[in-house]
Each structure stands twice: as structure tokens, then as C-alpha cells.
Design a protein around this motif. Sequence first.
Motif, mmCIF file in Angstrom:
data_model
loop_
_atom_site.group_PDB
_atom_site.id
_atom_site.type_symbol
_atom_site.label_atom_id
_atom_site.label_comp_id
_atom_site.label_asym_id
_atom_site.label_seq_id
_atom_site.Cartn_x
_atom_site.Cartn_y
_atom_site.Cartn_z
ATOM 1 N N ILE A 278 0.824 -1.210 0.000
ATOM 2 C CA ILE A 278 0.000 0.000 0.000
ATOM 3 C C ILE A 278 0.860 1.262 0.000
ATOM 4 C CG2 ILE A 278 -1.704 1.344 1.316
ATOM 5 C CD1 ILE A 278 -2.865 -1.111 -0.075
ATOM 6 N N LEU A 279 1.906 1.255 0.790
ATOM 7 C CA LEU A 279 2.710 2.466 0.991
ATOM 8 C C LEU A 279 3.956 2.519 0.117
ATOM 9 C CD1 LEU A 279 2.619 2.655 4.912
ATOM 10 C CD2 LEU A 279 1.010 3.672 3.268
ATOM 11 N N THR A 280 4.271 1.412 -0.563
ATOM 12 C CA THR A 280 5.585 1.258 -1.211
ATOM 13 C C THR A 280 6.687 1.627 -0.222
ATOM 14 O OG1 THR A 280 5.506 3.484 -2.232
ATOM 15 C CG2 THR A 280 4.683 1.637 -3.532
ATOM 16 N N TRP A 281 6.585 1.019 0.945
ATOM 17 C CA TRP A 281 7.501 1.260 2.078
ATOM 18 C C TRP A 281 8.345 0.025 2.299
ATOM 19 C CZ3 TRP A 281 7.207 -1.603 6.698
ATOM 20 C CH2 TRP A 281 8.010 -1.152 7.747
ATOM 21 N N GLU A 282 9.568 0.241 2.707
ATOM 22 C CA GLU A 282 10.476 -0.864 2.982
ATOM 23 C C GLU A 282 11.369 -0.473 4.158
ATOM 24 O OE1 GLU A 282 11.723 -4.688 2.275
ATOM 25 O OE2 GLU A 282 10.539 -3.676 0.717
#
Length: 300
Positions: A278-282
Amino acid sequence: MVTGGAGFIGSHLVDTLISRGYCVHVIDNLSSGKKEYLNPSAIFHNMDITSSEAYDVLLSESPEYVFHLAAQADVSRSTKWPFEDMQTNIAGTLNLLEACRHFPVKSFVFSSTSAVYGNAPTDFIDETCPPSPISFYGLSKFTSESYIKLYGDTFGIPFSILRYGNVYGPRQTSKGEGGVIAVFLETLMKNESLKINGDGLQTRDYVYVQDVVEANILAAAKGNQHIMQIGTGKKTSVLQLINLLQNVHSKKITSFHAQDRQGDIKHSCLDNRFAKRILTWEPQFPIKDGLRKTYWSYTS
């Protein structure tokens, strides 16, 4: 607007938002936050989130984004004083939500916790796992989540709920949820032995504070009535933590075992794939790197 912006996670969030050009207001009563952590460019409101003053400030400033981090986050304290825990975590959240009904907030980002799950039936938890808190702190956070969702459905307040793993990093105090790393580091600085609650085999998903900050900022922009877990997806035991600390600490670390803490869960590791999508978070900081940065913040 960042509530708890003088606290551990909140102050790092404020610093990052200001570095990216945002005008940031902070609400904090300094009960656990510290004035020296406040960014000098932030506009500070010294008040409690349960107060009418906090309600009025939200209305007068009408911020585009509200990051709600202020909380009573100590599991042991919530067991001793459940009513106080409820007042801060539930009534405080309601006070902010009531204000947000009256202006077009773009996102209400709520800092929640993996403590809402209690002793989950699996060691690897995803968002479909039914909450079953075993501490009053976990219960107050889950109840706040429920209010936020209903306010979103009823009044159209956009929200994101972030359930954190055990956050750690510079500025964390030895009190509150997820504070074992801070406790250990403060103890090491005093050249004392580390106290291990229980057998030391209990595991947590330790996530570095800057990774949590990035998740908050992305959630404000991309979240849309979602509940997401913010962790590394990797578990670390207390005994493993001590071994990692030994790699950066020059002296031999000694330890002793004590009783388990009431209300503590045995294992917790968060599936972060939904937040990643959803956030393109890593998460960018493996435990050994984050622990090293945190350790050196205590010695500098």
C-alpha cells in the motif's frame, strides 16, 4: 499537527517533516516527552490531548495532516492505573477526532501497536489476526482504533492506523512499550548487569524509529482507511539482543533472570507485506545496524 511531538517517535517525525519543508505544530504535555527533543522550528502547544485547549488548537489551525502519537504507552503502568490509561489513550483520541469532524483534514494517522493482538495464535501475525489484548494498554489502543474507524465511516474522516512492532532508536526512554533496548542501554552505561524478564526467549519484531517515521509520512499520503503493520517481519529474542549488543559494547555484558512481567506477550512478529504494497515502504535498518546507531547515540 503531531501529538506527542516531543516524545521518542514524535520528535523524529517532526524533525523529518520540517526538513522536508512542512510547517509543523506539536501538541505535547511533556509528561514523557522532553523539551530538548522539540525541533526549534516547530510551533509548540504545551497541553494535554484530552483538554479543551487541544480541541481548540486543532480547530483554529485546521491542519491538513494529524499524526496522533501521544499516548500512555507503558504496559505495566496501564495495569496499575487502567483508568488513567483509558483517559489518555481513548478519551484523548476521541477529543482529537471530534475536532477533526469540523475541518477538512486530509489524513488522521494513528500510532497503534502489536499489543492489540495479545498472545496471538501464530508467531507471524498479519492484519487478519483477530485482536485479543491481554493488557489494558493494548485494549485502549484497540478501542481507539475502533473509534477511528467508526468516525471514518460516519463522518468521512480519512485515516490510517499503523500497528507498530517494538520501535527502538535514539531518544527512547527506558519506560513504555518496546523499551527493552533503551533499558539495556541505560543499564550498560551504568556498568550494571542486565535484567532479563523470564527466560529471555520471548521474541519481538524490533523496528528502527526512522523506518517508522517514513511509514507515517507515506501513510498520510497513500493510506486510505487502512490498518497496516509496521515492522521488519523478523523476530529477535531478548537473548539475541544481548548478543548483538555485545558486538558493540567493549566490556563483557553480565545478566540475570527475573520473573516475567504481567501483561507481556511471549512472541510477536509482524507480517509487513500489506504496508509494503500500500505504501511502497520498505524498512531500511536491519536490527544490527539500528542497534549500533542507537548504542552510539547513548555514548555520544
